[in-house]
Design an enzyme around this catalytic site. Structure first.
Site, mmCIF file in Angstrom:
data_model
loop_
_atom_site.group_PDB
_atom_site.id
_atom_site.type_symbol
_atom_site.label_atom_id
_atom_site.label_comp_id
_atom_site.label_asym_id
_atom_site.label_seq_id
_atom_site.Cartn_x
_atom_site.Cartn_y
_atom_site.Cartn_z
ATOM 1 N N ASP A 293 -12.484 -9.173 3.919
ATOM 2 C CA ASP A 293 -13.734 -9.160 3.150
ATOM 3 C C ASP A 293 -14.276 -10.586 3.061
ATOM 4 O O ASP A 293 -15.474 -10.827 3.202
ATOM 5 C CB ASP A 293 -13.507 -8.621 1.720
ATOM 6 C CG ASP A 293 -13.780 -7.125 1.599
ATOM 7 O OD1 ASP A 293 -13.503 -6.408 2.578
ATOM 8 O OD2 ASP A 293 -14.267 -6.682 0.537
ATOM 9 N N LYS B 296 3.130 -15.235 2.101
ATOM 10 C CA LYS B 296 3.360 -15.920 0.819
ATOM 11 C C LYS B 296 4.855 -16.159 0.705
ATOM 12 O O LYS B 296 5.518 -15.678 -0.207
ATOM 13 C CB LYS B 296 2.803 -15.041 -0.319
ATOM 14 C CG LYS B 296 2.816 -15.686 -1.688
ATOM 15 C CD LYS B 296 1.775 -16.775 -1.871
ATOM 16 C CE LYS B 296 1.920 -17.435 -3.228
ATOM 17 N NZ LYS B 296 1.052 -18.620 -3.390
ATOM 18 N N ASP C 115 -2.907 -18.227 -0.061
ATOM 19 C CA ASP C 115 -3.873 -18.891 -0.943
ATOM 20 C C ASP C 115 -4.571 -20.031 -0.216
ATOM 21 O O ASP C 115 -5.790 -20.193 -0.290
ATOM 22 C CB ASP C 115 -3.208 -19.354 -2.257
ATOM 23 C CG ASP C 115 -1.904 -20.119 -2.047
ATOM 24 O OD1 ASP C 115 -1.393 -20.143 -0.906
ATOM 25 O OD2 ASP C 115 -1.409 -20.698 -3.034
ATOM 26 N N ASP D 179 -6.510 -7.035 3.840
ATOM 27 C CA ASP D 179 -7.630 -6.373 3.167
ATOM 28 C C ASP D 179 -8.526 -7.417 2.506
ATOM 29 O O ASP D 179 -9.743 -7.417 2.660
ATOM 30 C CB ASP D 179 -7.084 -5.388 2.128
ATOM 31 C CG ASP D 179 -8.181 -4.668 1.368
ATOM 32 O OD1 ASP D 179 -9.145 -4.206 2.022
ATOM 33 O OD2 ASP D 179 -8.094 -4.570 0.126
ATOM 34 N N TYR E 187 0.817 -1.216 0.000
ATOM 35 C CA TYR E 187 0.000 0.000 0.000
ATOM 36 C C TYR E 187 0.851 1.266 0.000
ATOM 37 O O TYR E 187 0.418 2.304 -0.467
ATOM 38 C CB TYR E 187 -0.907 0.027 1.231
ATOM 39 C CG TYR E 187 -2.250 -0.636 1.047
ATOM 40 C CD1 TYR E 187 -2.349 -1.976 0.677
ATOM 41 C CD2 TYR E 187 -3.428 0.078 1.250
ATOM 42 C CE1 TYR E 187 -3.582 -2.581 0.520
ATOM 43 C CE2 TYR E 187 -4.668 -0.533 1.101
ATOM 44 C CZ TYR E 187 -4.736 -1.855 0.738
ATOM 45 O OH TYR E 187 -5.953 -2.449 0.585
HETATM 46 C C1 IPM Z 1 -10.544 -1.252 3.817
HETATM 47 C C2 IPM Z 1 -10.747 -0.568 2.498
HETATM 48 C C3 IPM Z 1 -9.601 0.406 2.247
HETATM 49 C C4 IPM Z 1 -8.332 -0.417 2.188
HETATM 50 C C5 IPM Z 1 -9.735 1.300 1.016
HETATM 51 C C6 IPM Z 1 -11.018 2.084 1.028
HETATM 52 C C7 IPM Z 1 -8.563 2.220 0.884
HETATM 53 O O1 IPM Z 1 -10.886 -1.511 1.497
HETATM 54 O O2 IPM Z 1 -10.453 -0.546 4.849
HETATM 55 O O3 IPM Z 1 -10.500 -2.469 3.856
HETATM 56 O O4 IPM Z 1 -7.983 -0.957 1.133
HETATM 57 O O5 IPM Z 1 -7.662 -0.523 3.220
HETATM 58 MG MG MG Z 2 -11.032 -3.498 2.185
#
Ligand code: IPM
Ligand code: MG
Length: 366
Positions: free
Chosen positions: A254, A193, A226, A250, A143
């Site tokens: 999700d 990884k 993975d 990240d 990042y």
């Molecule tokens: C998160 C989001 C952020 C990230 C974006 C909005 C920059 O996806 O907080 O998970 O990638 O960290």
């Molecule tokens: Mg995110």
């Protein structure tokens, strides 16, 4: 008791809608606590800030954030701003905030509320009782790594990002994970990884060393990212605390959110600096913004994390967590967690109202 100063960044999309409910819940906590005081001040971040000031984060907003006791943030981003140069995009506002405040550890709990078990796309027996915590490194890795950018090299368009980690960056986030594990089941899974990336070779080694030297009482295992993505679906109960890099965290969070039924349920805490930042893991959801249907519970639960981690108010935090559980047990569902024929479908505001009622009730159960 001195009042706590909270800097509030509603942000973009559904951010302001879910923030409104979360702040109302905070006010209810203040009222029923009989003594706690929270002062809030709003500031702009992301697209909202770009529209007003031509930049996703102003020095003034940053100064306000630094001078507060904690930060709440809704969400940033939207298709409208995706055409902007990188430095002006909403996401840069959030990333700058994390970096400037030194928030190197992002805690993302994934907890399954019993009434929502059937909202998960996974089978009931896989998700029952899931309670895991992902510690995502937040101020390093790909990042922020240099070199980065887009250029034309020898006539070929080229995009560059760099995954880079140093020993101190890995050590400090590993310690956050091990410390958390000591308060839980004393198990940490480190995800990397290392069969491909040198940065992961270092990650793997440093986490192992910190574990062996400083936390011999915590059981450490390693997993390739993975495989981890697969294991999260195959058998999520094997995990307790996980620690991983910025990008892997990240993605995996999700994924982990869907185990719980909806990304609209997951709060997060970013710590490590002087002031903590609390935000849902979901984005600005432009497709449903302004419709009053967004799930405010991730934002509400982020307020609970703020009370717990920044203000040392575990009792008040528990009121909110119990209130959310109660509202779900009573059958209230926003669209993302609603299933035909089960419970009552409500909008953002009603969900917030129900949580506030429930906070009043749970606070009486002392
Ligand atoms: C998160 C989001 C952020 C990230 C974006 C909005 C920059 O996806 O907080 O998970 O990638 O960290
Ligand atoms: Mg995110």
């Amino acid at each position: 008791m001195a009042s706590k100063k909270i800097c509030v960044f509603p942000g973009d999309g559904i951010g302001p809608e879910v923030m409104r409910e979360a702040l109302a819940v905070l006010r209810t906590v203040e009222t029923v606590s009989g003594g706690r005081r929270f002062e809030t001040e709003e500031a702009l971040v992301g697209g909202a800030s770009y529209e007003a000031h031509g930049t996703p984060m102003t020095p003034d907003a940053l100064a306000l954030a630094k001078a507060s006791d904690a930060l709440l943030l809704g969400a940033v981003g939207g298709p409208k701003w995706d055409v902007l140069p990188f430095d002006l995009r909403p996401e840069r506002g959030l990333l700058g905030l994390r970096r400037e405040l030194g928030l190197f550890a992002n805690l993302r709990p994934a907890v399954v509320f019993a009434p929502l078990i059937d909202a998960s796309p996974l089978r009931r027996e896989l998700v029952e009782g899931i309670d895991l915590m992902v510690v995502r490194e937040l101020t390093g890795g790909i990042y922020f790594g240099e070199p980065r950018g887009e250029s034309v090299i020898d006539g070929v368009e080229t995009g560059i990002n760099t995954e880079i980690y140093t020993r101190p960056e890995i050590e400090r986030v590993a310690r956050v994970a091990f410390d958390l594990a000591r308060k839980r089941t004393r198990r940490v899974t480190s995800v990397d990884k290392f069969n491909v990336l040198e940065s992961s070779v270092l990650w793997h080694r440093v986490v192992s060393e910190v574990g062996a030297k400083e936390y011999p009482d915590v059981e450490l295992s390693h997993m390739l990212v993975d495989n981890c993505a697969m294991q999260l679906i195959r058998n999520p109960r094997q995990f307790d605390v996980m620690v991983t890099t910025n990008l892997f965290g990240d993605i995996l969070t999700d994924e982990a959110s869907m185990i719980t039924g909806s990304i609209g349920m997951l709060p997060s805490a970013s710590i490590g600096g002087k002031v903590g930042l609390y935000e849902p893991i979901h984005g600005s959801a432009p497709d449903i913004a302004g419709k009053g249907v967004a799930n405010p519970l991730a934002m509400v639960l982020s307020v609970a994390m703020m009370l717990k981690y920044s203000f040392d108010m575990p009792v008040e935090a528990a009121w909110i967590e119990k209130a959310v559980a109660r509202v779900l047990a009573d059958g209230y569902r926003t669209g993302d967690i609603y299933r035909e024929g089960e419970g009552k479908k409500v909008g953002t505001t009603e969900m917030g109202d129900r949580v506030r009622d429930a906070v009043q009730k749970t606070s009486l159960e002392r």
